[in-house]
Write a protein that holds these residues in place. Structure first.
Motif, PDB file in Angstrom:
ATOM      1  N   HIS A 107       1.224  -2.567  -8.057  1.00 25.11           N
ATOM      2  CA  HIS A 107       1.478  -3.937  -8.846  1.00 25.11           C
ATOM      3  C   HIS A 107       1.245  -4.638 -10.188  1.00 25.11           C
ATOM      4  CE1 HIS A 107       3.943  -4.358  -4.653  1.00 25.11           C
ATOM      5  NE2 HIS A 107       5.045  -4.601  -5.948  1.00 25.11           N
ATOM      6  N   LYS A 108       1.066  -5.584 -10.645  1.00 29.99           N
ATOM      7  CA  LYS A 108       0.708  -5.766 -11.862  1.00 29.99           C
ATOM      8  C   LYS A 108      -0.081  -7.166 -12.191  1.00 29.99           C
ATOM      9  CE  LYS A 108       1.945  -1.080 -13.821  1.00 29.99           C
ATOM     10  NZ  LYS A 108       2.960  -0.414 -14.736  1.00 29.99           N
ATOM     11  N   PHE A 109      -1.303  -6.785 -12.282  1.00 33.89           N
ATOM     12  CA  PHE A 109      -1.357  -8.970 -12.785  1.00 33.89           C
ATOM     13  C   PHE A 109      -2.122  -8.817 -13.622  1.00 33.89           C
ATOM     14  CE2 PHE A 109      -0.879  -7.706  -8.256  1.00 33.89           C
ATOM     15  CZ  PHE A 109       0.394  -8.535  -7.718  1.00 33.89           C
ATOM     16  N   CYS A 110      -2.700 -10.319 -14.548  1.00 31.15           N
ATOM     17  CA  CYS A 110      -4.207 -10.395 -14.932  1.00 31.15           C
ATOM     18  C   CYS A 110      -5.135  -9.360 -14.519  1.00 31.15           C
ATOM     19  CB  CYS A 110      -4.729 -11.656 -15.912  1.00 31.15           C
ATOM     20  SG  CYS A 110      -2.748 -12.146 -16.720  1.00 31.15           S
ATOM     21  N   LYS A 111      -6.122  -8.784 -15.279  1.00 31.96           N
ATOM     22  CA  LYS A 111      -7.454  -9.028 -15.090  1.00 31.96           C
ATOM     23  C   LYS A 111      -7.899  -9.185 -14.114  1.00 31.96           C
ATOM     24  CE  LYS A 111     -11.832  -6.618 -15.852  1.00 31.96           C
ATOM     25  NZ  LYS A 111     -12.783  -5.484 -16.232  1.00 31.96           N
ATOM     26  N   THR A 112      -8.488 -10.997 -14.850  1.00 30.06           N
ATOM     27  CA  THR A 112      -9.379 -11.902 -14.024  1.00 30.06           C
ATOM     28  C   THR A 112      -8.382 -12.490 -12.906  1.00 30.06           C
ATOM     29  OG1 THR A 112      -9.999 -12.953 -15.831  1.00 30.06           O
ATOM     30  CG2 THR A 112      -9.589 -14.468 -14.458  1.00 30.06           C
ATOM     31  N   CYS A 113      -7.054 -12.117 -12.709  1.00 27.96           N
ATOM     32  CA  CYS A 113      -5.950 -13.236 -11.932  1.00 27.96           C
ATOM     33  C   CYS A 113      -6.083 -12.176 -10.172  1.00 27.96           C
ATOM     34  CB  CYS A 113      -4.702 -13.300 -11.953  1.00 27.96           C
ATOM     35  SG  CYS A 113      -4.808 -14.779 -13.205  1.00 27.96           S
ATOM     36  N   ILE A 114      -5.811 -11.280 -10.575  1.00 25.69           N
ATOM     37  CA  ILE A 114      -6.345 -10.531  -8.865  1.00 25.69           C
ATOM     38  C   ILE A 114      -7.649  -9.758  -8.742  1.00 25.69           C
ATOM     39  CG2 ILE A 114      -6.270  -7.786 -10.521  1.00 25.69           C
ATOM     40  CD1 ILE A 114      -4.167  -8.428  -7.101  1.00 25.69           C
ATOM     41  N   SER A 115      -8.748  -9.852 -10.165  1.00 21.63           N
ATOM     42  CA  SER A 115      -9.904 -10.103  -9.842  1.00 21.63           C
ATOM     43  C   SER A 115     -10.038 -11.400  -7.800  1.00 21.63           C
ATOM     44  CB  SER A 115     -11.285 -10.102 -10.406  1.00 21.63           C
ATOM     45  OG  SER A 115     -11.594 -11.533 -10.652  1.00 21.63           O
ATOM     46  N   ARG A 116      -9.247 -12.554  -7.511  1.00 20.26           N
ATOM     47  CA  ARG A 116      -9.164 -13.050  -6.208  1.00 20.26           C
ATOM     48  C   ARG A 116      -9.243 -12.020  -5.400  1.00 20.26           C
ATOM     49  NH1 ARG A 116      -6.482 -16.979  -9.913  1.00 20.26           N
ATOM     50  NH2 ARG A 116      -7.624 -17.239 -12.385  1.00 20.26           N
ATOM     51  N   PHE A 117      -8.195 -11.854  -5.181  1.00 22.53           N
ATOM     52  CA  PHE A 117      -7.452 -11.080  -3.893  1.00 22.53           C
ATOM     53  C   PHE A 117      -8.357 -10.193  -3.611  1.00 22.53           C
ATOM     54  CE2 PHE A 117      -4.649 -14.067  -6.395  1.00 22.53           C
ATOM     55  CZ  PHE A 117      -3.793 -14.036  -5.558  1.00 22.53           C
ATOM     56  N   LYS A 118      -7.849  -9.493  -1.703  1.00 25.29           N
ATOM     57  CA  LYS A 118      -8.418  -8.778  -1.404  1.00 25.29           C
ATOM     58  C   LYS A 118      -6.983  -7.788  -0.953  1.00 25.29           C
ATOM     59  CE  LYS A 118     -12.578 -10.653   0.754  1.00 25.29           C
ATOM     60  NZ  LYS A 118     -13.981 -10.189   1.216  1.00 25.29           N
ATOM     61  N   ASP A 119      -5.929  -8.461  -1.539  1.00 28.10           N
ATOM     62  CA  ASP A 119      -4.683  -7.868  -1.077  1.00 28.10           C
ATOM     63  C   ASP A 119      -3.842  -8.514  -1.874  1.00 28.10           C
ATOM     64  OD1 ASP A 119      -5.691  -7.364   2.054  1.00 28.10           O
ATOM     65  OD2 ASP A 119      -4.764 -10.017   2.280  1.00 28.10           O
ATOM     66  N   CYS A 120      -3.032  -7.501  -2.473  1.00 24.96           N
ATOM     67  CA  CYS A 120      -1.748  -7.593  -2.935  1.00 24.96           C
ATOM     68  C   CYS A 120      -0.978  -8.879  -2.793  1.00 24.96           C
ATOM     69  CB  CYS A 120      -1.280  -6.697  -3.330  1.00 24.96           C
ATOM     70  SG  CYS A 120       0.729  -7.004  -4.822  1.00 24.96           S
ATOM     71  N   PRO A 121      -1.108 -10.122  -4.054  1.00 25.86           N
ATOM     72  CA  PRO A 121      -0.552 -11.307  -3.741  1.00 25.86           C
ATOM     73  C   PRO A 121       1.497 -10.965  -3.411  1.00 25.86           C
ATOM     74  CG  PRO A 121      -2.103 -11.408  -5.564  1.00 25.86           C
ATOM     75  CD  PRO A 121      -1.956  -9.860  -5.260  1.00 25.86           C
ATOM     76  N   LEU A 122       1.314 -10.144  -4.172  1.00 28.75           N
ATOM     77  CA  LEU A 122       3.297  -9.245  -4.003  1.00 28.75           C
ATOM     78  C   LEU A 122       3.913  -8.677  -2.751  1.00 28.75           C
ATOM     79  CD1 LEU A 122       5.168 -10.294  -5.830  1.00 28.75           C
ATOM     80  CD2 LEU A 122       4.942  -7.881  -7.011  1.00 28.75           C
ATOM     81  N   CYS A 123       2.797  -7.344  -2.549  1.00 27.07           N
ATOM     82  CA  CYS A 123       3.500  -7.433  -1.399  1.00 27.07           C
ATOM     83  C   CYS A 123       2.639  -6.977  -0.268  1.00 27.07           C
ATOM     84  CB  CYS A 123       3.523  -5.687  -1.774  1.00 27.07           C
ATOM     85  SG  CYS A 123       2.334  -4.602  -1.995  1.00 27.07           S
ATOM     86  N   GLY A 124       1.261  -7.644  -0.377  1.00 25.72           N
ATOM     87  CA  GLY A 124       0.195  -7.654   0.441  1.00 25.72           C
ATOM     88  C   GLY A 124      -0.226  -6.786   1.619  1.00 25.72           C
ATOM     89  N   ALA A 125      -0.378  -5.948  -0.049  1.00 30.93           N
ATOM     90  CA  ALA A 125      -1.198  -3.916   0.749  1.00 30.93           C
ATOM     91  C   ALA A 125      -2.140  -4.239   0.089  1.00 30.93           C
ATOM     92  CB  ALA A 125      -0.705  -3.086  -0.268  1.00 30.93           C
ATOM     93  N   ASP A 126      -3.233  -3.600   1.219  1.00 33.32           N
ATOM     94  CA  ASP A 126      -4.681  -4.019   1.024  1.00 33.32           C
ATOM     95  C   ASP A 126      -5.197  -2.863  -0.666  1.00 33.32           C
ATOM     96  OD1 ASP A 126      -4.747  -4.623   3.099  1.00 33.32           O
ATOM     97  OD2 ASP A 126      -5.751  -2.851   4.340  1.00 33.32           O
ATOM     98  N   ILE A 127      -5.383  -3.692  -1.650  1.00 31.14           N
ATOM     99  CA  ILE A 127      -6.041  -3.201  -2.616  1.00 31.14           C
ATOM    100  C   ILE A 127      -7.490  -2.586  -2.864  1.00 31.14           C
ATOM    101  CG2 ILE A 127      -6.606  -3.583  -4.701  1.00 31.14           C
ATOM    102  CD1 ILE A 127      -4.864  -6.862  -5.068  1.00 31.14           C
ATOM    103  N   GLU A 128      -7.695  -1.347  -2.923  1.00 30.25           N
ATOM    104  CA  GLU A 128      -7.791  -0.014  -2.506  1.00 30.25           C
ATOM    105  C   GLU A 128      -9.075   0.396  -4.114  1.00 30.25           C
ATOM    106  OE1 GLU A 128      -6.630   3.117  -1.722  1.00 30.25           O
ATOM    107  OE2 GLU A 128      -5.107   2.223   0.318  1.00 30.25           O
TER     108      GLU A 128
END
Length: 379
Positions: A107-128
């Motif tokens: 899943h794709k997001f702005c770099k700055t936005c996704i850097s705040r999360f440990k899990d994907c905001p869309l599906c909840g999968a762990d961000i490796e």
């Protein structure tokens, strides 16, 4: 950074009409009110060009003029509402910036936005891990270029004959693009994606500067650039870059100073830019410089109140400027001047009578008045 469009005064109230369109005095080309924004950058086509110019359809109704048929984008872009579909970030709701892909969910997001999360905001999968997506970012960039175009005014003879068929001519109009970029910047700023906001505003400022090369005396362009530069100052200030913020605020004030002072919205924007430079100088320890900028803002507001004594918001702005100058005077050891400034501000606010419909201004008046009384009590 204000969430209001800096060109709200030009809003036509048509809902889908962009509030940043230049008015009749602007040097930019206008679109017809029924026109869409452009060909899609992916297909390079618009749905209206294949129709005949006149005639009737199978129901006997008059078919639409091919020059008026909206262009359709396969991504669901709507020129009236700026819906971006898959080209927007679900976190900041703005156009993707530094597009990045989560691993392993993709899943794709702005770099700055996704850097705040440990899990994907869309599906909840762990961000490796997160990796750039240059292909999608390139498409976003093409999208900006493609939808920065509108149909040339029919009144200007913008339809050419090609092989016996009418062909609609499209051309770049920077303020159409600017409207789009500023809207995306404000969305990103509200969602704390400051880098995205700054990038979009920088692009908008470059467009306006280019327009000004051939229209130096265009007051609309000057006011638009002044507003955008002020927003860029807000971005830099939020990022902690005080030096760049001051540069943008000063340039904003320079452009806005060229404009007629009868426009109260512009007067307010000019005085705010000057005060923001004063604030940064103040907190940087340069009190003399801070006082200089506060005094310039005060002068602008004094003239506005003199010309519009019945406008309550201007009186409150004036009292705020008096308080800022007085505060610096006190810190510089000029106690008598400080007390005089605080007392003058209090008098102006106590004489101000507001009705029930001005509840918001009354709250602000009370807030400033309370501050002023505390300053006098603490002397």
């Amino acid at each position: 950074m204000s969430s209001l469009c800096p060109f709200a005064k030009a809003t036509t109230g048509g809902g889908g009409v962009c509030p940043m369109k230049s008015d009749k005095n602007s040097s930019t080309v206008k679109s017809n009110k029924n026109d869409s924004s452009s060909v899609c950058p992916v297909t390079g086509k618009n749905n209206g060009e294949e129709h005949k110019e006149s005639g009737t359809d199978h129901a006997g109704e008059e078919s639409p003029d091919p020059r008026m048929v909206p262009a359709k984008c396969p991504f669901g872009y709507d020129s009236n509402t700026f819906k971006l579909g898959p080209l927007s970030c679900m976190v900041c709701q703005a156009l993707l910036h530094d597009t990045s892909k989560c691993k392993p969910c993709s899943h794709k997001f702005c770099k700055t936005c996704i850097s705040r999360f440990k899990d994907c905001p869309l599906c909840g999968a762990d961000i490796e891990g997160v990796e750039p997506d240059p292909e999608l970012q390139a498409l976003v960039d093409r999208f900006i270029d493609g939808h920065a175009r509108i149909k040339r005014s029919l009144a200007g003879g913008g339809v050419e004959e090609v092989d016996g068929k009418s062909k609609v001519i499209y051309e770049d109009v920077s303020m159409e693009r600017g409207a789009f970029l500023v809207q995306q910047a404000m969305r990103a700023f509200r969602a704390q994606n400051i880098e995205s906001a700054k990038s979009r505003l920088s692009m908008c400022a470059e467009d306006i500067r280019e327009e000004l090369k051939s229209a130096e005396d265009n007051l609309d362009l000057c006011s638009q650039l002044g507003a955008v530069l002020g927003m860029l100052g807000d971005c830099c200030r939020t990022l902690g870059d005080a030096s760049s913020a001051i540069t943008y605020y000063e340039e904003s004030a320079e452009f806005l100073s060229k404009l007629p002072t009868k426009d109260l919205e512009l007067v307010h924007t000019l005085s705010v830019s000057l005060n923001k430079v004063g604030d940064l100088r103040y907190y940087g320890g340069d009190l003399q410089s801070a006082r200089s900028y506060y005094a310039r803002s005060l002068s602008v507001r004094q003239k506005a109140v003199k010309e519009h004594p019945s406008v309550a918001s201007q009186v409150i702005d004036l009292a705020t400027s008096l308080a800022k100058v007085a505060d610096v005077d006190r810190n510089l050891g000029n106690q008598d001047a400080a007390v005089e400034g605080f007392e003058e501000a209090i008098k102006s606010l106590e004489k101000l009578n507001l009705d029930s419909e001005q509840a918001g201004l009354e709250q602000r008046r009370r807030s400033v008045l309370d501050f002023l009384h505390k300053q006098l009590d603490s002397k």
